[in-house]
Design an enzyme around this catalytic site. Structure first.
Site, PDB file in Angstrom:
ATOM      1  N   LYS A  18      43.485  51.246  20.955  1.00  0.00           N
ATOM      2  CA  LYS A  18      44.051  51.033  20.760  1.00  0.00           C
ATOM      3  C   LYS A  18      44.032  50.861  22.563  1.00  0.00           C
ATOM      4  CE  LYS A  18      47.504  52.534  23.278  1.00  0.00           C
ATOM      5  NZ  LYS A  18      47.887  51.938  24.496  1.00  0.00           N
ATOM      6  N   GLU A  42      37.241  61.519  27.478  1.00  0.00           N
ATOM      7  CA  GLU A  42      35.985  60.877  28.380  1.00  0.00           C
ATOM      8  C   GLU A  42      37.789  61.412  29.326  1.00  0.00           C
ATOM      9  OE1 GLU A  42      33.548  60.428  29.451  1.00  0.00           O
ATOM     10  OE2 GLU A  42      32.944  60.770  27.050  1.00  0.00           O
ATOM     11  N   CYS A  97      37.422  56.726  37.335  1.00  0.00           N
ATOM     12  CA  CYS A  97      37.316  58.744  36.870  1.00  0.00           C
ATOM     13  C   CYS A  97      36.618  59.378  37.235  1.00  0.00           C
ATOM     14  CB  CYS A  97      37.193  58.904  35.388  1.00  0.00           C
ATOM     15  SG  CYS A  97      36.097  58.061  35.262  1.00  0.00           S
ATOM     16  N   GLU A 150      43.865  63.773  41.316  1.00  0.00           N
ATOM     17  CA  GLU A 150      44.065  62.809  41.285  1.00  0.00           C
ATOM     18  C   GLU A 150      44.604  61.999  41.627  1.00  0.00           C
ATOM     19  OE1 GLU A 150      42.966  60.835  37.466  1.00  0.00           O
ATOM     20  OE2 GLU A 150      40.629  60.831  37.540  1.00  0.00           O
TER      21      GLU A 150
HETATM   22  P1  NAD Z   1      46.669  57.842  30.362  1.00  0.00           P
HETATM   23  O1  NAD Z   1      46.482  58.910  29.542  1.00  0.00           O
HETATM   24  O2  NAD Z   1      48.064  57.624  30.757  1.00  0.00           O
HETATM   25  O3  NAD Z   1      46.121  56.363  29.148  1.00  0.00           O
HETATM   26  C1  NAD Z   1      44.919  56.606  27.688  1.00  0.00           C
HETATM   27  C2  NAD Z   1      45.342  55.642  26.941  1.00  0.00           C
HETATM   28  O4  NAD Z   1      46.127  56.209  26.412  1.00  0.00           O
HETATM   29  C3  NAD Z   1      46.370  54.533  26.994  1.00  0.00           C
HETATM   30  O5  NAD Z   1      45.436  53.211  26.213  1.00  0.00           O
HETATM   31  C4  NAD Z   1      48.033  54.670  26.248  1.00  0.00           C
HETATM   32  O6  NAD Z   1      48.845  53.641  25.890  1.00  0.00           O
HETATM   33  C5  NAD Z   1      47.053  55.995  25.818  1.00  0.00           C
HETATM   34  N1  NAD Z   1      48.564  56.631  25.843  1.00  0.00           N
HETATM   35  C6  NAD Z   1      49.240  57.429  26.376  1.00  0.00           C
HETATM   36  N2  NAD Z   1      50.064  58.616  25.849  1.00  0.00           N
HETATM   37  C7  NAD Z   1      49.315  58.965  24.618  1.00  0.00           C
HETATM   38  C8  NAD Z   1      49.244  59.501  23.213  1.00  0.00           C
HETATM   39  N3  NAD Z   1      50.484  60.534  23.232  1.00  0.00           N
HETATM   40  N4  NAD Z   1      49.436  59.269  21.961  1.00  0.00           N
HETATM   41  C9  NAD Z   1      47.832  58.808  22.352  1.00  0.00           C
HETATM   42  N5  NAD Z   1      47.813  57.896  23.296  1.00  0.00           N
HETATM   43  C10 NAD Z   1      48.676  57.677  24.355  1.00  0.00           C
HETATM   44  O7  NAD Z   1      45.683  57.125  31.269  1.00  0.00           O
HETATM   45  P2  NAD Z   1      45.596  55.404  32.395  1.00  0.00           P
HETATM   46  O8  NAD Z   1      46.634  55.709  32.814  1.00  0.00           O
HETATM   47  O9  NAD Z   1      45.307  55.056  31.329  1.00  0.00           O
HETATM   48  O10 NAD Z   1      43.174  55.527  32.823  1.00  0.00           O
HETATM   49  C11 NAD Z   1      43.272  56.597  34.232  1.00  0.00           C
HETATM   50  C12 NAD Z   1      42.605  57.964  33.416  1.00  0.00           C
HETATM   51  O11 NAD Z   1      41.680  58.156  32.910  1.00  0.00           O
HETATM   52  C13 NAD Z   1      42.400  58.634  35.066  1.00  0.00           C
HETATM   53  O12 NAD Z   1      43.106  59.915  34.926  1.00  0.00           O
HETATM   54  C14 NAD Z   1      41.060  58.165  34.756  1.00  0.00           C
HETATM   55  O13 NAD Z   1      40.268  59.673  35.488  1.00  0.00           O
HETATM   56  C15 NAD Z   1      40.973  58.989  33.235  1.00  0.00           C
HETATM   57  N6  NAD Z   1      39.415  57.627  33.351  1.00  0.00           N
HETATM   58  C16 NAD Z   1      38.636  58.374  32.676  1.00  0.00           C
HETATM   59  C17 NAD Z   1      37.689  58.494  32.581  1.00  0.00           C
HETATM   60  C18 NAD Z   1      36.118  58.933  31.947  1.00  0.00           C
HETATM   61  O14 NAD Z   1      34.464  58.375  31.399  1.00  0.00           O
HETATM   62  N7  NAD Z   1      36.102  59.500  31.552  1.00  0.00           N
HETATM   63  C19 NAD Z   1      37.227  56.875  32.967  1.00  0.00           C
HETATM   64  C20 NAD Z   1      38.176  56.305  32.214  1.00  0.00           C
HETATM   65  C21 NAD Z   1      39.095  56.911  33.084  1.00  0.00           C
END
Ligand code: NAD
Length: 528
Positions: free
Chosen positions: A228, A295, A329, A426
């Protein structure tokens, strides 16, 4: 059919279109602002023409591009203007069910896990070749959908995606178990087998790169995948689905669902037929999952010791924070600098930020494009206001650029204290916080005093200091005299609330394999 297609323009006119865009350097508009926000508004960044044409986009289920069962779509926006780029199929529970059914069938009955390792590897390699061929087009989609610079997407990210698929294609025929010297009259061995259907959830900050971190090892191990994408940047994954099929990937092996987290994402997470879940995104969302590869977010320390090469450290700390508009991240978002070089470092960090070129991400030479969307933009501006209100010194930036799109001035704060929000949360934006420290013991304690533990940077010329910090920091990656060095072979992941498990390298394979122990009784042990 997915109808993301290139404009009539050929590749050369596509390139020249990127180059025609007006440059926008902020240098002349910046000034020190103690009161901070809203003091002056720079001119709008004028967007270049749309680089590729995208009519609409559909889900990939069972080898077919299809509409959502509900027929619904949602818009994805251009971060340069806030305008709609395309309407994308809005997948929901019914579509996730269809996709998981297809992936289940492809795993249980289909050829993928049963195919020879060599053939599986060749399909992945063919996909990598096709992706390489379409590098510039895919990069343009990534830039358009997410605001990251075209140079970064075309020269770094998409080539890394290609590299990553090739890396894991190389592993396919090297995955094998062990013979185990157990007690008793038994022959004992382990088989390393794919887990089954992998459900994978991707964020928006590196849409295709993280897609590759997840899909490549899963497919290499013989799993089938339902992925997704993020609703904020869904286009590139749909685009690459076609070359996957052209490369010979059997139907159902890869399924791509576009849609929202609370609906499609939640359905995938709770689906009983998903054998393995991997999630990359925010810590707050990830906390709701368990028993998965996670992650998540970070607040990574970047430590500059008194003996560091200050100019090199300034440049690396700048890159560590501002890369990808600060939307990383592993951003080095707490810059700890030794008191003996603090003032010099702050002056130079400010000068570097003032030189940072912000503008249309398609323009060559631009270092920083817009933030992904209005919600992230507002969140970052709120953090900047809180920094000023809490008494940190705003050295540069702090304001929105123009009134169109989501551009923010590269912002540097000095005199940041550990308890300020900008040092704790963050921010996920172009905001550097510079803190002062006196000695190693103190900086280790403060660097570790966070619920995150993703990455860190250390700048020193003293091996003992480097070794001490490398051992003491509770993080998944320590970059010494460098930052953000990524490679398909280097594992990546977090301690504490920054995640669970590792992506990339050999470590990622482990999370997509089951280990089966096989114990065979020996009839004539006396012969051995
Ligand atoms: P997010 O958690 O809002 O969304 C990530 C994904 O999860 C999206 O596809 C979203 O649609 C989905 N999602 C949201 N709510 C959900 C639920 N209840 N159930 C299942 N899926 C759900 O994060 P974001 O804003 O898209 O990304 C930014 C974040 O990602 C930052 O905190 C960043 O640090 C982190 N990140 C971590 C890494 C790593 O490798 N550690 C890499 C990239 C980004």
């Amino acid at each position: 059919m997915t109808s993301i297609r290139q404009c009539e323009s050929d590749e050369s006119s596509l390139k020249s279109a990127f180059e025609e865009v007006s440059t926008f350097s902020l240098c002349s508009h910046w000034h020190r602002s103690i009161s901070g926000i809203g003091a002056s508004a720079a001119a709008d960044v004028e967007p270049s023409i749309a680089p590729v044409q995208i009519d609409h986009s559909q889900l990939l289920i069972d080898g077919q591009f299809v509409d959502a069962a509900s027929g619904k779509t949602f818009p994805t926006f251009d971060p340069r203007t806030g305008d709609v780029i395309a309407n994308v199929a809005e997948g929901d529970t019914e579509d996730v069910n269809r996709a998981v059914r297809a992936a289940r069938k492809a795993f249980d009955e289909g050829p993928w896990p049963k195919m020879t390792a060599y053939e599986r590897s060749r399909i992945i390699l063919r996909f990598a070749d096709l992706l390489e061929k379409h590098n510039d087009e895919v990069a343009a989609i990534e830039t358009w959908d997410s605001g990251k610079t075209y140079e970064q997407a075309a020269k770094v990210e998409i080539p890394m995606v290609v590299r990553l698929f090739r890396y894991y294609a190389g592993w396919v025929d090297k995955i094998h178990g062990l013979t185990v010297p157990a007690d008793g009259p038994y022959h004992v061995q382990t088989l390393h087998e794919p887990i089954g259907v992998a459900g994978q959830i991707v964020p928006w900050n590196f849409p295709l790169l993280i897609f590759s971190w997840m899909a490549a090892p899963a497919l290499a191990c013989g799993n089938t995948v339902v992925i997704k994408t993020s609703e904020q940047a869904p286009l590139s994954a749909l685009y690459v689905s076609k070359p996957f099929l052209e490369a010979g990937l059997p139907p159902g092996v890869l399924n791509v669902i576009t849609g929202f987290g609370a609906t499609a994402g939640a359905s995938l997470c709770s689906h009983m037929d998903v054998d393995k879940l991997a999630f990359t995104g925010s810590t707050s969302t990830g906390k709701r999952q368990s028993e998965v590869t996670l992650e998540l977010g970070g607040k990574s320390p970047f430590i500059v010791c008194e003996d560091a090469d200050v100019d090199a450290a300034v440049e690396a700390a700048h890159f560590a924070l501002f890369f990808n508009q600060g939307q990383c991240c592993c951003a080095g978002s707490r810059t700890f600098v030794h008191e003996s070089i603090y003032d010099e470092f702050v002056e130079k960090a400010k000068a570097r930020a003032l030189k940072r070129v912000v503008g249309d991400p398609f323009k060559n030479g631009v270092e920083q494009g817009p933030q992904i969307d209005s919600a992230q933009f507002e969140k970052i501006m709120k953090y900047i206001r809180s920094g000023v209100e809490n008494g940190a010194t705003l050295e540069s930036g702090g304001q929105r650029i123009g009134s169109k799109g989501y551009y923010i001035q590269p912002t540097v704060f000095s005199n940041v204290q550990d308890n300020m929000l900008i040092a704790k949360d963050e921010i996920f934006g172009p905001v550097q916080s510079i803190l002062k420290f006196k000695d190693l013991e103190e900086v280790i304690r403060r660097a570790n005093a966070t619920s995150y533990g993703l990455a860190s940077g250390v700048f020193t010329q003293n091996m003992d200091t480097a070794n001490t910090l490398m051992r003491a920091l509770r993080v998944g990656t320590v970059w010494i005299n460098c930052y953000d060095v990524f490679d398909a072979a280097i594992p990546f992941g977090g301690y504490k609330m920054s995640g669970q498990g590792r992506v990339r390298g050999i470590y990622s394979l482990r999370s997509y394999l089951q280990v089966k122990a096989v114990v065979t009784a020996l009839k004539n042990p006396a012969w051995l």
